[in-house]
Each structure stands twice: as structure tokens, then as C-alpha cells.
Motif scaffolding. Structure first.
Motif, PDB file in Angstrom:
ATOM      1  N   GLY A  21       0.775  -1.223   0.000  1.00 28.65           N
ATOM      2  CA  GLY A  21       0.000   0.000   0.000  1.00 28.65           C
ATOM      3  C   GLY A  21       0.810   1.279   0.000  1.00 28.65           C
ATOM      4  N   LEU A  22       2.134   1.169  -0.168  1.00 25.28           N
ATOM      5  CA  LEU A  22       3.004   2.340  -0.111  1.00 25.28           C
ATOM      6  C   LEU A  22       3.706   2.576  -1.454  1.00 25.28           C
ATOM      7  N   ILE A  23       4.107   3.803  -1.698  1.00 28.47           N
ATOM      8  CA  ILE A  23       5.002   4.103  -2.817  1.00 28.47           C
ATOM      9  C   ILE A  23       6.385   3.642  -2.384  1.00 28.47           C
ATOM     10  N   LYS A  24       6.928   2.644  -3.080  1.00 31.98           N
ATOM     11  CA  LYS A  24       8.130   1.950  -2.613  1.00 31.98           C
ATOM     12  C   LYS A  24       9.387   2.611  -3.171  1.00 31.98           C
ATOM     13  N   LEU A  25      10.078   3.353  -2.322  1.00 35.70           N
ATOM     14  CA  LEU A  25      11.283   4.071  -2.723  1.00 35.70           C
ATOM     15  C   LEU A  25      12.384   3.844  -1.686  1.00 35.70           C
ATOM     16  N   ASP A  26      12.577   2.567  -1.324  1.00 35.81           N
ATOM     17  CA  ASP A  26      13.529   2.247  -0.248  1.00 35.81           C
ATOM     18  C   ASP A  26      14.669   1.330  -0.672  1.00 35.81           C
ATOM     19  N   THR A  27      14.595   0.704  -1.849  1.00 36.39           N
ATOM     20  CA  THR A  27      15.606  -0.300  -2.193  1.00 36.39           C
ATOM     21  C   THR A  27      16.212  -0.120  -3.584  1.00 36.39           C
ATOM     22  N   MET A  28      16.189   1.070  -4.118  1.00 42.24           N
ATOM     23  CA  MET A  28      16.878   1.414  -5.370  1.00 42.24           C
ATOM     24  C   MET A  28      16.494   0.527  -6.555  1.00 42.24           C
ATOM     25  N   ARG A  72       6.762   9.843   9.432  1.00 43.11           N
ATOM     26  CA  ARG A  72       5.774  10.763   8.876  1.00 43.11           C
ATOM     27  C   ARG A  72       5.591  10.536   7.382  1.00 43.11           C
ATOM     28  N   MET A  73       6.684  10.279   6.674  1.00 48.03           N
ATOM     29  CA  MET A  73       6.573   9.993   5.236  1.00 48.03           C
ATOM     30  C   MET A  73       5.817   8.689   5.000  1.00 48.03           C
ATOM     31  N   LYS A  74       6.099   7.709   5.828  1.00 48.15           N
ATOM     32  CA  LYS A  74       5.403   6.423   5.708  1.00 48.15           C
ATOM     33  C   LYS A  74       3.907   6.604   5.958  1.00 48.15           C
ATOM     34  N   ALA A  75       3.561   7.428   6.939  1.00 50.96           N
ATOM     35  CA  ALA A  75       2.150   7.701   7.227  1.00 50.96           C
ATOM     36  C   ALA A  75       1.474   8.398   6.062  1.00 50.96           C
ATOM     37  N   ARG A  76       2.262   9.080   5.233  1.00 47.08           N
ATOM     38  CA  ARG A  76       1.733   9.751   4.037  1.00 47.08           C
ATOM     39  C   ARG A  76       1.845   8.877   2.802  1.00 47.08           C
ATOM     40  N   GLY A  77       2.155   7.593   3.010  1.00 48.79           N
ATOM     41  CA  GLY A  77       2.117   6.632   1.910  1.00 48.79           C
ATOM     42  C   GLY A  77       3.395   6.484   1.116  1.00 48.79           C
ATOM     43  N   VAL A  78       4.524   6.985   1.646  1.00 49.15           N
ATOM     44  CA  VAL A  78       5.796   6.906   0.920  1.00 49.15           C
ATOM     45  C   VAL A  78       6.824   6.202   1.800  1.00 49.15           C
ATOM     46  N   LEU A  79       7.411   5.122   1.270  1.00 47.95           N
ATOM     47  CA  LEU A  79       8.400   4.341   2.008  1.00 47.95           C
ATOM     48  C   LEU A  79       9.797   4.636   1.471  1.00 47.95           C
ATOM     49  N   VAL A  80      10.660   5.202   2.330  1.00 49.89           N
ATOM     50  CA  VAL A  80      12.063   5.408   2.005  1.00 49.89           C
ATOM     51  C   VAL A  80      12.884   4.588   3.000  1.00 49.89           C
ATOM     52  N   LYS A  81      14.185   4.821   3.035  1.00 43.74           N
ATOM     53  CA  LYS A  81      15.049   4.040   3.926  1.00 43.74           C
ATOM     54  C   LYS A  81      15.721   4.966   4.938  1.00 43.74           C
ATOM     55  N   ASN A  82      15.516   4.667   6.218  1.00 40.49           N
ATOM     56  CA  ASN A  82      16.233   5.368   7.273  1.00 40.49           C
ATOM     57  C   ASN A  82      17.547   4.622   7.513  1.00 40.49           C
ATOM     58  N   VAL A  83      18.665   5.216   7.101  1.00 37.77           N
ATOM     59  CA  VAL A  83      19.960   4.537   7.197  1.00 37.77           C
ATOM     60  C   VAL A  83      20.768   5.015   8.400  1.00 37.77           C
ATOM     61  N   SER A  84      20.142   5.747   9.305  1.00 34.54           N
ATOM     62  CA  SER A  84      20.849   6.347  10.439  1.00 34.54           C
ATOM     63  C   SER A  84      21.620   5.335  11.273  1.00 34.54           C
ATOM     64  N   ALA A  85      21.057   4.138  11.429  1.00 39.13           N
ATOM     65  CA  ALA A  85      21.682   3.148  12.310  1.00 39.13           C
ATOM     66  C   ALA A  85      22.808   2.369  11.638  1.00 39.13           C
ATOM     67  N   MET A  86      23.005   2.567  10.342  1.00 38.96           N
ATOM     68  CA  MET A  86      24.004   1.783   9.620  1.00 38.96           C
ATOM     69  C   MET A  86      25.429   2.165  10.000  1.00 38.96           C
ATOM     70  N   HIS A  87      25.645   3.442  10.312  1.00 32.29           N
ATOM     71  CA  HIS A  87      26.997   3.917  10.644  1.00 32.29           C
ATOM     72  C   HIS A  87      26.861   5.284  11.300  1.00 32.29           C
ATOM     73  N   LEU A 107      16.886   8.129  -0.332  1.00 40.29           N
ATOM     74  CA  LEU A 107      15.701   8.292  -1.169  1.00 40.29           C
ATOM     75  C   LEU A 107      15.946   7.668  -2.527  1.00 40.29           C
ATOM     76  N   THR A 108      15.211   6.620  -2.847  1.00 42.98           N
ATOM     77  CA  THR A 108      15.317   6.018  -4.180  1.00 42.98           C
ATOM     78  C   THR A 108      14.643   6.920  -5.200  1.00 42.98           C
ATOM     79  N   VAL A 109      15.259   7.040  -6.369  1.00 40.16           N
ATOM     80  CA  VAL A 109      14.661   7.814  -7.460  1.00 40.16           C
ATOM     81  C   VAL A 109      13.613   6.947  -8.145  1.00 40.16           C
ATOM     82  N   GLY A 110      12.386   7.429  -8.187  1.00 41.91           N
ATOM     83  CA  GLY A 110      11.294   6.669  -8.792  1.00 41.91           C
ATOM     84  C   GLY A 110      10.806   7.296 -10.079  1.00 41.91           C
ATOM     85  N   THR A 111       9.583   6.989 -10.446  1.00 41.99           N
ATOM     86  CA  THR A 111       8.966   7.608 -11.618  1.00 41.99           C
ATOM     87  C   THR A 111       8.708   9.081 -11.318  1.00 41.99           C
TER      88      THR A 111
END
Length: 359
Positions: free
Chosen positions: A29-36, A315-330, A339-343
């Protein structure tokens, strides 16, 4: 817990039990912009043609000739230099595992700049190898002095250089890469997963240095669901790594889909061109936003730092857009979103959700 189950779990390696599985977010149900991923599907007429092709494949037989034909087609597509060979993997992940196995000797070290693709470290540790990460500079460039010092100290059997890097999306200084490669005591793998979106490639580097291997994937080309990765290098090197490839690791349907895609490469090249144009549009728009620092990109994603990445992500997810929070990676990625580039339509929606989420 059942005693027999407890005994069975005790047979699993402690380091495996202590880790967490690679996270895959639900995108229902989300605009999927999290995995390139490439957001474009094939035109309807090509979907129908591919369906007919796949329907004719002998799925009762193990993969054989068509997989070899796919390898040859990929070598041609990539411009494989003379004297080199190619091997295939079930995505780049399997090739990374094969490379870790190939250098797995007592005391062997795998080295990579950090932050970079997490599977380099995960695969090294699962093969019982020591992983050494060398932090990038504050602006995510290679720290040449630190890299050379770490190489001299640890004598790594294998060095990964992602070009462009993931998750930072940038291309590193070409002259610095050349000097690091020249000083490397072992193999150097140039990971070009995002090459369709970059302004240069590493084939020239491979020609100049016999210890260089180039790894690519068809995932960002537009076939993430097909899982085809490939590795190119001097024939003698690739022959050794190929010994570790599981037999029949690329299925007949996957191979046929890969061949079909290469026969229609112009369609995927047009899609990549749109994504590059959209990336540049997004960069311009992100610079207009107060509280957003967008970093340069040569991939199909943009790293952006905000005041509170966790809150912005939710907040973005609540608005229907899924991105990736990479804060914990390093630690260097604190409060960063990828932010994945989409259509064009998806990018408009993502930008609107980001603007609203910043308030």
C-alpha cells in the motif's frame, strides 16, 4: 522451550544466533522508494512477448546452455576486455559469498571503506574472516591516507570499492582509486551495481591491473526480481572463483529473462535515462528545502540528512511513501534518509511527503 529444540539451537553458531536477519520492509500500500529498484515495468507488448518466451522454457531440465549464453551476452554488453572471463551469481550477494569463500584462509582480512554495502562485512564474518572498515571523510570521500595505512597494516586479501557507493551514492575520486588499487596487496573488487546511472565505469581499471575484478548486477538494470549478478576479471582469477559457484545457481527462467532484457537493452537504457534526469530534478528541488542536506549522487538514490530521520521516516510512511532510514548503519549517517529515485509521479509524491514531514 522444548529441550530437543534447545539442543538443536545450541548447534547453531553463536555468532549467527547473535545477529539479526537482513531487514526487508513491508511496502504494501506504499510508494516503494527504499531499495533502489528500477520503478518501470516493461511495456505491455514486451510483457506478453516475455511471457511467451518463458512459457517455452524447459523447466523440467537443469540450466545449461542458456546460462552460458546469458554469460556471453552479459560479457558483450559490459564490454569485457580481452583476456578476461565472466561468472554468474544469484544476484551480487552470492558473488560476494563466493569471493569470501575464495580468500578464506587463516588470518585473511577483508577491507572496505565505511559506510558502504553491508553485505561485504556480513559475508566476511560468516566465513570466519576478519573485516576491517576504514571510515570515509566527512563528505563521504575516500580517506586515501587512512586506506593506505590500513592496507599496509592488515594486508587485506580482498578490498571492496563500491562505485558508486551505497548508501552515499557518490563516485570517489578516480586518481585516489587508482593509487589504492596500485598499492593493494590482494584482490580489489569494483562493485558497479549502480553503473547504469554513473558517468564512468571501471573497465579501464580492470585492463590496467590484473588483480582487479568488476562486479555488476542486473537488479538496477531493471531485473531486481530475477536475481542475476556477474563478475568479470582476468580469466585465471575468475576460473578459481567460478569453482565455488553452486551448480545451476541461475535458474532457466531467470536466464531467459536476462537474455530477453539484453535483447531489449534500449528499453532499459531509456528508463535509466529518465531516472538520471529525475535524479537531477530531485537534487535541485531538495536544495530548496530548509533543513535538508542532499549529497551528490551518481546512483539511482540520493542520501539526504535531516534534523530527525526517524520522525521524518515515520511521517513519510504515514503519508504513503516508504524510504530508507539509514541512520543506524553507521555513525557518519546520523539522521540520514536514502531516497530512491522513482517515476516522475512517485518523485512528486515523495517530495511532497518529505516537505510535509519536515514541518
Amino acid at each position: 522451550m522444548d529441550e530437543r529444540l534447545t539442543q538443536a539451537l545450541a548447534r547453531i553458531r553463536p555468532d549467527v544466533r547473535a545477529t539479526k536477519a537482513y531487514p526487508v520492509q513491508s511496502s504494501t500500500g506504499l510508494i516503494k522508494l527504499d531499495t533502489m529498484e528500477n520503478p518501470f515495468r516493461l511495456p505491455a507488448e514486451l510483457q506478453a512477448e516475455l511471457g511467451r518466451r518463458l512459457g517455452q522454457v524447459a523447466i523440467n531440465r537443469y540450466p545449461a546452455e542458456r546460462t552460458r549464453e546469458l554469460a556471453a551476452a552479459l560479457a558483450t554488453h559490459a564490454g569485457m576486455p580481452e583476456g578476461c572471463a565472466i561468472t554468474l551469481g544469484n544476484g551480487s550477494d552470492e558473488i560476494i559469498t563466493m569471493l569470501s569463500m575464495a580468500v578464506s584462509q587463516p588470518g585473511a582480512v577483508i577491507l572496505s571503506p565505511l559506510p558502504s554495502f553491508v553485505m561485504y562485512e556480513i559475508s566476511a564474518r560468516y566465513q570466519g574472516l576478519r573485516f576491517v572498515g576504514v571510515p570515509l571523510t566527512a563528505d563521504f570521500e575516500l580517506d586515501e591516507a587512512a586506506m593506505l595505512a590500513a592496507m599496509a597494516e592488515h594486508q587485506p586479501a580482498l578490498i571492496y570499492l563500491a562505485s558508486p557507493n551505497n548508501p552515499t551514492a557518490n563516485l570517489w575520486d578516480e586518481a585516489v582509486i587508482e593509487r589504492i588499487v596500485a598499492a593493494a596487496p590482494g584482490l580489489v573488487v569494483m562493485d558497479e551495481a549502480y553503473q547504469p546511472f554513473a558517468e564512468r565505469n571501471a573497465m579501464g581499471l580492470l585492463q590496467r591491473h590484473p588483480h582487479v575484478l568488476v562486479m555488476r548486477t542486473m537488479s538496477k538494470f531493471g531485473l531486481a526480481g530475477v536475481r542475476i549478478g556477474y563478475l568479470i576479471g582476468r580469466a585465471a582469477l575468475v576460473a578459481e572463483i567460478d569453482k565455488l559457484r553452486p551448480p545451476f545457481n541461475v535458474g532457466v527462467l531467470n536466464a531467459e529473462a536476462g537474455l530477453f532484457a539484453l535483447e531489449h537493452a534500449q528499453v532499459y537504457e531509456a528508463q535509466a535515462r529518465v531516472l538520471r534526469e529525475q535524479r537531477e530534478w530531485l537534487q535541485v528541488e531538495l536544495k530548496k528545502l530548509t533543513g535538508v542536506q542532499a549529497y551528490p549522487s551518481q546512483g539511482n538514490m540520493i542520501l539526504a540528512r535531516v534534523a530527525d530521520a526517524a520522525a521524518c521516516f515515520e511521517r513519510m510512511k504515514a503519508r504513503g511513501v516508504l524510504v530508507k532510514n539509514v541512520s543506524a548503519m553507521h555513525p557518519m549517517l546520523a539522521n540520514c534518509l536514502r531516497l530512491t529515485v522513482g517515476t516522475p509521479e512517485e518523485n512528486q509524491a515523495m517530495l511532497a511527503a518529505l516537505k510535509e514531514s519536515l514541518q
